[in-house]
Every structure is written in C-alpha cells, then in structure tokens.
Design a protein around this motif. Structure first.
Motif, PDB file in Angstrom:
ATOM      1  N   LEU A  37       0.814  -1.206   0.000  1.00 33.47           N
ATOM      2  CA  LEU A  37       0.000   0.000   0.000  1.00 33.47           C
ATOM      3  C   LEU A  37       0.851   1.261   0.000  1.00 33.47           C
ATOM      4  O   LEU A  37       1.711   1.449   0.859  1.00 33.47           O
ATOM      5  CB  LEU A  37      -0.939   0.008   1.209  1.00 33.47           C
ATOM      6  CG  LEU A  37      -1.819   1.251   1.344  1.00 33.47           C
ATOM      7  CD1 LEU A  37      -2.713   1.412   0.118  1.00 33.47           C
ATOM      8  CD2 LEU A  37      -2.667   1.160   2.605  1.00 33.47           C
ATOM      9  N   ALA A  42      -2.875   6.941  -1.223  1.00 31.14           N
ATOM     10  CA  ALA A  42      -4.188   6.694  -0.624  1.00 31.14           C
ATOM     11  C   ALA A  42      -4.769   7.981  -0.065  1.00 31.14           C
ATOM     12  O   ALA A  42      -5.949   8.289  -0.268  1.00 31.14           O
ATOM     13  CB  ALA A  42      -4.075   5.635   0.472  1.00 31.14           C
ATOM     14  N   ILE A  88      -2.945  -4.726  -0.747  1.00 32.82           N
ATOM     15  CA  ILE A  88      -3.692  -3.646  -1.394  1.00 32.82           C
ATOM     16  C   ILE A  88      -2.693  -2.819  -2.190  1.00 32.82           C
ATOM     17  O   ILE A  88      -1.748  -2.272  -1.629  1.00 32.82           O
ATOM     18  CB  ILE A  88      -4.411  -2.735  -0.387  1.00 32.82           C
ATOM     19  CG1 ILE A  88      -5.354  -3.526   0.508  1.00 32.82           C
ATOM     20  CG2 ILE A  88      -5.176  -1.633  -1.127  1.00 32.82           C
ATOM     21  CD1 ILE A  88      -6.018  -2.703   1.597  1.00 32.82           C
ATOM     22  N   SER A  89      -2.904  -2.744  -3.476  1.00 33.63           N
ATOM     23  CA  SER A  89      -2.057  -1.908  -4.329  1.00 33.63           C
ATOM     24  C   SER A  89      -2.911  -0.847  -4.999  1.00 33.63           C
ATOM     25  O   SER A  89      -4.022  -1.133  -5.452  1.00 33.63           O
ATOM     26  CB  SER A  89      -1.358  -2.761  -5.394  1.00 33.63           C
ATOM     27  OG  SER A  89      -0.682  -1.932  -6.319  1.00 33.63           O
ATOM     28  N   LEU A  90      -2.389   0.360  -5.069  1.00 33.74           N
ATOM     29  CA  LEU A  90      -3.038   1.441  -5.806  1.00 33.74           C
ATOM     30  C   LEU A  90      -2.375   1.649  -7.158  1.00 33.74           C
ATOM     31  O   LEU A  90      -2.693   2.605  -7.865  1.00 33.74           O
ATOM     32  CB  LEU A  90      -2.980   2.735  -4.994  1.00 33.74           C
ATOM     33  CG  LEU A  90      -3.685   2.690  -3.633  1.00 33.74           C
ATOM     34  CD1 LEU A  90      -3.470   3.991  -2.867  1.00 33.74           C
ATOM     35  CD2 LEU A  90      -5.175   2.415  -3.800  1.00 33.74           C
ATOM     36  N   PHE A  93      -4.206  -3.428 -10.884  1.00 32.30           N
ATOM     37  CA  PHE A  93      -5.485  -4.024 -10.480  1.00 32.30           C
ATOM     38  C   PHE A  93      -5.886  -5.152 -11.429  1.00 32.30           C
ATOM     39  O   PHE A  93      -5.515  -5.152 -12.601  1.00 32.30           O
ATOM     40  CB  PHE A  93      -6.610  -2.974 -10.529  1.00 32.30           C
ATOM     41  CG  PHE A  93      -6.346  -1.739  -9.723  1.00 32.30           C
ATOM     42  CD1 PHE A  93      -6.670  -1.685  -8.381  1.00 32.30           C
ATOM     43  CD2 PHE A  93      -5.773  -0.626 -10.316  1.00 32.30           C
ATOM     44  CE1 PHE A  93      -6.429  -0.542  -7.641  1.00 32.30           C
ATOM     45  CE2 PHE A  93      -5.527   0.526  -9.590  1.00 32.30           C
ATOM     46  CZ  PHE A  93      -5.854   0.573  -8.251  1.00 32.30           C
ATOM     47  N   THR A  97     -10.140  -6.312  -7.688  1.00 36.61           N
ATOM     48  CA  THR A  97      -9.419  -5.415  -6.773  1.00 36.61           C
ATOM     49  C   THR A  97      -9.670  -3.954  -7.129  1.00 36.61           C
ATOM     50  O   THR A  97      -9.620  -3.084  -6.257  1.00 36.61           O
ATOM     51  CB  THR A  97      -7.912  -5.708  -6.759  1.00 36.61           C
ATOM     52  OG1 THR A  97      -7.382  -5.594  -8.090  1.00 36.61           O
ATOM     53  CG2 THR A  97      -7.638  -7.104  -6.211  1.00 36.61           C
ATOM     54  N   TYR A  98      -9.956  -3.667  -8.396  1.00 31.63           N
ATOM     55  CA  TYR A  98     -10.306  -2.299  -8.781  1.00 31.63           C
ATOM     56  C   TYR A  98     -11.585  -1.858  -8.086  1.00 31.63           C
ATOM     57  O   TYR A  98     -11.632  -0.778  -7.470  1.00 31.63           O
ATOM     58  CB  TYR A  98     -10.460  -2.217 -10.295  1.00 31.63           C
ATOM     59  CG  TYR A  98     -10.897  -0.868 -10.825  1.00 31.63           C
ATOM     60  CD1 TYR A  98     -10.123   0.274 -10.635  1.00 31.63           C
ATOM     61  CD2 TYR A  98     -12.094  -0.747 -11.528  1.00 31.63           C
ATOM     62  CE1 TYR A  98     -10.532   1.501 -11.138  1.00 31.63           C
ATOM     63  CE2 TYR A  98     -12.507   0.478 -12.042  1.00 31.63           C
ATOM     64  CZ  TYR A  98     -11.719   1.600 -11.843  1.00 31.63           C
ATOM     65  OH  TYR A  98     -12.128   2.823 -12.336  1.00 31.63           O
ATOM     66  N   GLU A 100     -13.045  -3.217  -5.429  1.00 36.79           N
ATOM     67  CA  GLU A 100     -12.857  -3.233  -3.978  1.00 36.79           C
ATOM     68  C   GLU A 100     -12.139  -1.974  -3.505  1.00 36.79           C
ATOM     69  O   GLU A 100     -12.529  -1.356  -2.507  1.00 36.79           O
ATOM     70  CB  GLU A 100     -12.054  -4.470  -3.559  1.00 36.79           C
ATOM     71  CG  GLU A 100     -12.819  -5.772  -3.614  1.00 36.79           C
ATOM     72  CD  GLU A 100     -11.987  -6.954  -3.152  1.00 36.79           C
ATOM     73  OE1 GLU A 100     -12.578  -7.973  -2.758  1.00 36.79           O
ATOM     74  OE2 GLU A 100     -10.743  -6.869  -3.198  1.00 36.79           O
ATOM     75  N   THR A 101     -11.089  -1.605  -4.211  1.00 33.77           N
ATOM     76  CA  THR A 101     -10.298  -0.437  -3.825  1.00 33.77           C
ATOM     77  C   THR A 101     -11.127   0.831  -3.892  1.00 33.77           C
ATOM     78  O   THR A 101     -11.124   1.653  -2.963  1.00 33.77           O
ATOM     79  CB  THR A 101      -9.065  -0.316  -4.737  1.00 33.77           C
ATOM     80  OG1 THR A 101      -8.255  -1.488  -4.587  1.00 33.77           O
ATOM     81  CG2 THR A 101      -8.237   0.908  -4.388  1.00 33.77           C
ATOM     82  N   VAL A 118     -11.503  -2.751   2.958  1.00 41.44           N
ATOM     83  CA  VAL A 118     -11.093  -3.782   2.003  1.00 41.44           C
ATOM     84  C   VAL A 118     -11.092  -5.150   2.671  1.00 41.44           C
ATOM     85  O   VAL A 118     -11.571  -6.134   2.091  1.00 41.44           O
ATOM     86  CB  VAL A 118      -9.696  -3.471   1.426  1.00 41.44           C
ATOM     87  CG1 VAL A 118      -9.199  -4.643   0.578  1.00 41.44           C
ATOM     88  CG2 VAL A 118      -9.728  -2.198   0.584  1.00 41.44           C
TER      89      VAL A 118
END
Length: 276
Positions: A37, A42, A88-90, A93, A97-98, A100-101, A118
C-alpha cells in the motif's frame, strides 16, 4: 513498500512527528496494515474525493483517478497451500481489486478505515485467509449485501433465474448457487434505472462459473460507460457499455448499488492519523 510515501498529521509541523524514531514507529505500524500500500497516494485519493458528499460521487471521482493503471492478472497471489497476505495496491489491479479499492476509498476517511473496509469486503468475517476470501463474485455480492455495503437491484420482470455449479477455483469445494440476472438481450429495457457508481457483474455463459468480469457504470448524458480493469487493454479503461456488451459473450448482468449515507464535504482534509 510504503514508508517513503507516508503522510502523517502534516497539519502541525511542531507535533513531534518529524522525529525519526516516531516516524519509524508510525511507518512500521502502517506497513502492517497491508502489503504494497502506497499511503501517500491513498491520502491523495481520499482528499480528492472528500468534497463529494455522496458515495456515488466519490466512486465517480476515485474510479476516474485510477484510469490508466496497469492490469495485473493475479494481484493477490496466494493459494490453498500458502499463507494469505493482506495485499492492497493502488498501482495495479484486476477487475475485482479495482472495484474493492474504489468502494473502500469511497467509504473511508482515513487509511486505516480504507484498509479495514477492504479486509471486510474481501474476506468472510474479515478473516485474512485464502479459504475465507470471496473468490466467487456471487458470494462477494451476497456477503457484502448482508453487511449493508451494496444492494442487489437485479429484480423485476426482466430478471431470470440462473443456476451454476462453481468449480473453476482449484482448492475450493464444489459450490452450487442460484441467482437472478438480466439477460443480455433485455439490458436496454432497464438501462434507464442505472445510476453512476453502480457495480455491474457480467454473468458467464459457462456452467461452472458465475461471473467473468466486473466494473463500475457511469452515466454521462444519454450514454452509459463502463470503467474497469481489463486484461485485453492491459489497464483500467473507460469505454461505452454498449461496446463491451457487443464484444463479449455472456448470459446477462447483475446490478449492485453501493449504499452509504450522504456526508458533508470536509474540503479535502482527511484524517491523517495512522493510529486514530
């Protein structure tokens, strides 16, 4: 990982957080929140969406900011024989995960709230374990509707009942599910009911899979657009929904409406306390 992008209570330069030992402790605590993350990014996303009073507005804002992010076919990794890591990566995706984020950011006021959102969205009862991960989107939708995060609005005379025997995820027992969907040929009949921020699930034509793709819907003028992380384009894109429907074989769609109370704008001042 994340320490190089930490932003912690920058509103007061004399609060002592510039001390290296304190910063190291804060970084260590935040680093445990989720693997990969970028905390600074974020907070920027939270700040940019903070002026939007509705969940739909924040979804629109955040999902647009992530257009162009690279596609990753397996961003969470893991498996039945390995230890699960909360990731969790920004920066990259897949389609799940897109959403969800974006949904988690749209409901959060701090990084900790984002990570917690998440976790509870992705895992049954919030237990970080591969066997508790919501691998199938029908399960994801059902569990998150029970939590009050979304409402399944796939109903009415245009909906039909589907049954599937889910077997595609190796390591999970066979699962039989029943659900309603709008057949592809009937989507135009219900398109006026779709709102910006709605989550769309594309129902597979295969008998051993429930959903093959997902994304957000955005209404602009008389057109509906799909924002999604797509393997074929290699990134998060926005395209007309009609083009995606034309290009892909499916049994139909499921529509989920994100829920959440309207809140006052805080003009971009999100809570930056890591341990609040």
């Amino acid at each position: 990982m994340i320490a190089d992008n930490l932003l912690i209570r920058q509103d007061n330069p004399h609060n002592g957080l510039s001390d290296m030992a304190t910063r190291a402790k804060r970084a260590a605590k935040t680093d445990r929140l989720a693997s990969e993350l970028n905390v600074g990014k974020a907070y920027r996303l939270l700040d940019e969406a903070a002026q939007q009073p509705t969940v739909a507005g924040r979804i629109d804002e955040i999902s647009a900011r992530l257009i162009g992010a690279p596609y990753d076919a397996n961003p969470l990794g893991g498996g039945p024989d390995s230890s699960e890591t909360m990731t969790i990566s920004l920066e990259r995706f897949d389609c799940v995960t897109y959403i969800e984020t974006v949904l988690a950011l749209a409901h959060a006021c701090s990084v900790e709230e984002f990570v917690e959102a998440v976790r509870r969205m992705r895992y049954e009862r919030g237990i970080i374990d591969w066997f508790h991960r919501n691998h199938y989107m029908i399960d994801w939708a059902e569990k998150n509707e029970k939590r009050g995060l979304i409402k399944n609005i796939t109903a009415g005379p245009e909906a039909v009942r589907k049954s599937r025997k889910l077997t595609v995820v190796k390591g999970l027992p066979e699962e039989r599910v029943n659900f309603d969907c709008i057949p592809k040929r009937r989507i135009n009949r219900i398109s006026d009911e779709i709102e910006t921020g709605d989550v769309i699930l594309f129902v597979s034509a295969k008998k051993n899979l429930d959903v093959f793709h997902t994304g957000f819907l955005v209404r602009r003028g008389g057109d509906l657009f799909l924002r999604h992380a797509t393997r074929s384009k290699g990134e998060v894109v926005e395209q007309k929904l009609s083009l995606f429907l034309k290009s892909n074989r499916m049994s139909g769609i499921i529509l989920l409406r994100p829920l959440g109370e309207k809140r006052q704008s805080n003009h971009g001042k999100t809570d930056r306390r890591i341990g609040k």
